[in-house]
Motif scaffolding. Sequence first.
Motif, PDB file in Angstrom:
ATOM      1  N   GLY A 120      -9.462  -0.271  -4.343  1.00 43.22           N
ATOM      2  CA  GLY A 120     -10.386   0.738  -4.521  1.00 43.22           C
ATOM      3  C   GLY A 120      -9.850   2.197  -4.068  1.00 43.22           C
ATOM      4  N   VAL A 121      -8.460   2.265  -3.950  1.00 44.69           N
ATOM      5  CA  VAL A 121      -8.015   3.298  -3.474  1.00 44.69           C
ATOM      6  C   VAL A 121      -7.768   4.194  -5.061  1.00 44.69           C
ATOM      7  N   ASP A 177       3.649   8.637  -9.916  1.00 42.89           N
ATOM      8  CA  ASP A 177       4.890   8.167 -10.856  1.00 42.89           C
ATOM      9  C   ASP A 177       4.228   7.096 -11.303  1.00 42.89           C
ATOM     10  N   ASP A 178       2.967   6.929 -11.865  1.00 43.69           N
ATOM     11  CA  ASP A 178       2.365   5.764 -12.629  1.00 43.69           C
ATOM     12  C   ASP A 178       2.287   4.587 -11.776  1.00 43.69           C
ATOM     13  N   VAL A 179       2.428   4.631 -10.403  1.00 43.15           N
ATOM     14  CA  VAL A 179       2.111   3.449  -9.582  1.00 43.15           C
ATOM     15  C   VAL A 179       0.809   3.767  -8.721  1.00 43.15           C
ATOM     16  N   CYS A 180      -0.315   2.905  -8.499  1.00 41.80           N
ATOM     17  CA  CYS A 180      -1.266   3.204  -7.887  1.00 41.80           C
ATOM     18  C   CYS A 180      -0.683   2.994  -6.396  1.00 41.80           C
ATOM     19  N   LEU A 181      -1.022   3.762  -5.386  1.00 41.08           N
ATOM     20  CA  LEU A 181      -0.629   3.789  -4.117  1.00 41.08           C
ATOM     21  C   LEU A 181      -1.467   2.864  -3.341  1.00 41.08           C
ATOM     22  N   GLY A 182      -2.835   2.200  -3.986  1.00 46.58           N
ATOM     23  CA  GLY A 182      -3.614   1.208  -3.336  1.00 46.58           C
ATOM     24  C   GLY A 182      -3.074  -0.309  -3.520  1.00 46.58           C
ATOM     25  N   CYS A 183      -2.730  -0.497  -4.836  1.00 45.58           N
ATOM     26  CA  CYS A 183      -2.476  -2.030  -5.145  1.00 45.58           C
ATOM     27  C   CYS A 183      -1.000  -2.086  -5.510  1.00 45.58           C
ATOM     28  N   GLY A 184      -0.330  -0.904  -6.052  1.00 44.50           N
ATOM     29  CA  GLY A 184       1.060  -1.193  -6.243  1.00 44.50           C
ATOM     30  C   GLY A 184       1.345  -1.234  -7.885  1.00 44.50           C
ATOM     31  N   ALA A 241       3.761  -5.670  -4.733  1.00 46.58           N
ATOM     32  CA  ALA A 241       4.171  -5.574  -3.473  1.00 46.58           C
ATOM     33  C   ALA A 241       5.451  -5.070  -2.911  1.00 46.58           C
ATOM     34  N   LEU A 242       6.235  -5.231  -3.881  1.00 47.07           N
ATOM     35  CA  LEU A 242       7.727  -4.467  -3.937  1.00 47.07           C
ATOM     36  C   LEU A 242       7.752  -3.108  -3.963  1.00 47.07           C
ATOM     37  N   ARG A 243       6.841  -2.595  -5.022  1.00 48.08           N
ATOM     38  CA  ARG A 243       6.566  -1.401  -5.261  1.00 48.08           C
ATOM     39  C   ARG A 243       5.995  -0.547  -4.042  1.00 48.08           C
ATOM     40  N   LEU A 244       4.919  -1.105  -3.548  1.00 40.04           N
ATOM     41  CA  LEU A 244       4.311  -0.570  -2.203  1.00 40.04           C
ATOM     42  C   LEU A 244       5.471  -0.442  -1.122  1.00 40.04           C
ATOM     43  N   LEU A 245       6.237  -1.360  -0.996  1.00 39.95           N
ATOM     44  CA  LEU A 245       7.270  -1.390   0.100  1.00 39.95           C
ATOM     45  C   LEU A 245       8.238  -0.044  -0.139  1.00 39.95           C
ATOM     46  N   ALA A 246       8.643  -0.025  -1.531  1.00 41.61           N
ATOM     47  CA  ALA A 246       9.278   1.052  -1.570  1.00 41.61           C
ATOM     48  C   ALA A 246       8.815   2.451  -1.530  1.00 41.61           C
TER      49      ALA A 246
END
Length: 63
Positions: A10-11, A16-23, A48-53
Amino acid sequence: MSSIKDPCIGVCKFADDVCLGCGRTKREVKAWKSLDKDEKRAVVAESALRLLALQATGRRKKK
């Protein structure tokens, strides 16, 4: 085996086209319901890898 739960928390803020909540990317969010289990697993792993990045901290609690 149970279905893969939608990773949305729900964030829904995009950088850059990537959701900061779910990645997930916007494309992955839109396609989620039509993906099969293997595709959903791949999306969850990639997100998950995107969120880590991005060093984002919005992920839901670990099981």
